[in-house]
Design a protein around this motif. Structure first.
Motif, PDB file in Angstrom:
ATOM      1  N   THR A 148      34.784  38.354  40.133  1.00  0.00           N
ATOM      2  CA  THR A 148      34.236  37.382  39.176  1.00  0.00           C
ATOM      3  C   THR A 148      34.485  37.855  37.749  1.00  0.00           C
ATOM      4  O   THR A 148      33.819  37.422  36.825  1.00  0.00           O
ATOM      5  CB  THR A 148      32.720  37.202  39.399  1.00  0.00           C
ATOM      6  N   GLU A 149      35.429  38.737  37.588  1.00  0.00           N
ATOM      7  CA  GLU A 149      35.742  39.251  36.262  1.00  0.00           C
ATOM      8  C   GLU A 149      36.218  38.117  35.352  1.00  0.00           C
ATOM      9  O   GLU A 149      36.793  37.149  35.810  1.00  0.00           O
ATOM     10  CB  GLU A 149      36.818  40.327  36.364  1.00  0.00           C
TER      11      GLU A 149
ATOM     12  N   PRO B 113      38.785  29.755  32.812  1.00  0.00           N
ATOM     13  CA  PRO B 113      39.264  28.989  33.967  1.00  0.00           C
ATOM     14  C   PRO B 113      40.285  29.786  34.770  1.00  0.00           C
ATOM     15  O   PRO B 113      40.991  30.642  34.220  1.00  0.00           O
ATOM     16  CB  PRO B 113      39.898  27.746  33.350  1.00  0.00           C
ATOM     17  N   SER B 114      40.376  29.496  36.039  1.00  0.00           N
ATOM     18  CA  SER B 114      41.321  30.198  36.914  1.00  0.00           C
ATOM     19  C   SER B 114      42.766  30.007  36.487  1.00  0.00           C
ATOM     20  O   SER B 114      43.625  30.832  36.799  1.00  0.00           O
ATOM     21  CB  SER B 114      41.139  29.744  38.362  1.00  0.00           C
TER      22      SER B 114
ATOM     23  N   LEU C  52      45.713  47.691  32.447  1.00  0.00           N
ATOM     24  CA  LEU C  52      45.094  46.777  31.492  1.00  0.00           C
ATOM     25  C   LEU C  52      45.417  45.347  31.900  1.00  0.00           C
ATOM     26  O   LEU C  52      46.583  45.020  32.131  1.00  0.00           O
ATOM     27  CB  LEU C  52      45.604  47.023  30.071  1.00  0.00           C
ATOM     28  N   VAL C  53      44.373  44.547  32.023  1.00  0.00           N
ATOM     29  CA  VAL C  53      44.531  43.126  32.341  1.00  0.00           C
ATOM     30  C   VAL C  53      44.123  42.358  31.089  1.00  0.00           C
ATOM     31  O   VAL C  53      43.006  42.512  30.587  1.00  0.00           O
ATOM     32  CB  VAL C  53      43.653  42.708  33.543  1.00  0.00           C
ATOM     33  N   LEU C  54      45.029  41.554  30.583  1.00  0.00           N
ATOM     34  CA  LEU C  54      44.803  40.729  29.402  1.00  0.00           C
ATOM     35  C   LEU C  54      44.790  39.275  29.841  1.00  0.00           C
ATOM     36  O   LEU C  54      45.723  38.825  30.509  1.00  0.00           O
ATOM     37  CB  LEU C  54      45.912  40.964  28.375  1.00  0.00           C
TER      38      LEU C  54
ATOM     39  N   ARG D  65      41.648  36.944  40.439  1.00  0.00           N
ATOM     40  CA  ARG D  65      40.330  36.795  41.063  1.00  0.00           C
ATOM     41  C   ARG D  65      40.416  36.787  42.585  1.00  0.00           C
ATOM     42  O   ARG D  65      39.492  37.204  43.262  1.00  0.00           O
ATOM     43  CB  ARG D  65      39.663  35.515  40.572  1.00  0.00           C
ATOM     44  N   ASP D  66      41.529  36.303  43.123  1.00  0.00           N
ATOM     45  CA  ASP D  66      41.717  36.273  44.574  1.00  0.00           C
ATOM     46  C   ASP D  66      42.097  37.632  45.149  1.00  0.00           C
ATOM     47  O   ASP D  66      42.367  37.744  46.344  1.00  0.00           O
ATOM     48  CB  ASP D  66      42.795  35.252  44.951  1.00  0.00           C
TER      49      ASP D  66
END
Length: 173
Positions: free
Chosen positions: A3-4, A9-10, A61-63, A145-146
């Protein structure tokens, strides 16, 4: 499923960058703070970009970016790339190139090798379809998220790098 990045929106765009080595506490804190400051003022053709960052295992790192009523321009993406490179350089590390494969070794440590080394390790039996790999090619927050950023090599594009003898353990998805 994670749920980060609540509120995004996805379909939001993401970029995944992997540091060439684990960051120490100071580097991790300063990277996160520097990119958080950037995200607060990020624009694309004079439109605000809603951005956020996450640092996974002091190395990934996730941007994430979302532009309301529009798309992120190439100029907006270039701004983020330049900032990432400047922050990394100032902190004394670099980002891995696209030709590296990042996986978790038997102790759970993130390891980066050339694709040829990954193939050789697979042929030697050190790496298998069960090995967890990082997929930096994801483009949407929904994929992240998946749980698709880190998954079995046999369930990702990395499967084509596995030795032929390991193909019997591949799952179809």
């Amino acid at each position: 499923m994670t749920t980060e990045f609540p509120g995004f929106p996805s379909a939001s765009r993401i970029w995944i960058h992997v540091a060439d080595r684990p960051l120490d506490d100071r580097q991790a804190r300063e990277l996160k703070e520097g990119m958080d400051r950037f995200a607060e003022t990020w624009t694309s053709h004079a439109r605000p970009v809603r951005g956020a960052v996450s640092l996974v295992d002091r190395r990934i790192l996730v941007l994430v970016a979302d532009v309301v009523d529009g798309d992120l321009s190439g100029c907006g993406i270039d701004k983020a790339s330049r900032r990432l490179d400047r922050v990394a350089s100032a902190l004394g590390f670099s980002w891995l190139g696209a030709l590296k494969v990042v996986y978790r070794d038997d102790e759970g440590t993130l390891t980066a090798v050339a694709r040829s080394e990954f193939r050789s390790a697979s042929a030697a039996g050190t790496i298998s379809a069960e090995t967890l790999v990082v997929d930096p090619t994801l483009t949407t927050l929904g994929e992240f998220r998946d749980g698709r950023m880190e998954r079995r090599a046999g369930d990702s594009w990395h499967a084509r790098l596995l030795a032929p003898s390991d193909t019997h353990t591949l799952r179809t998805t």
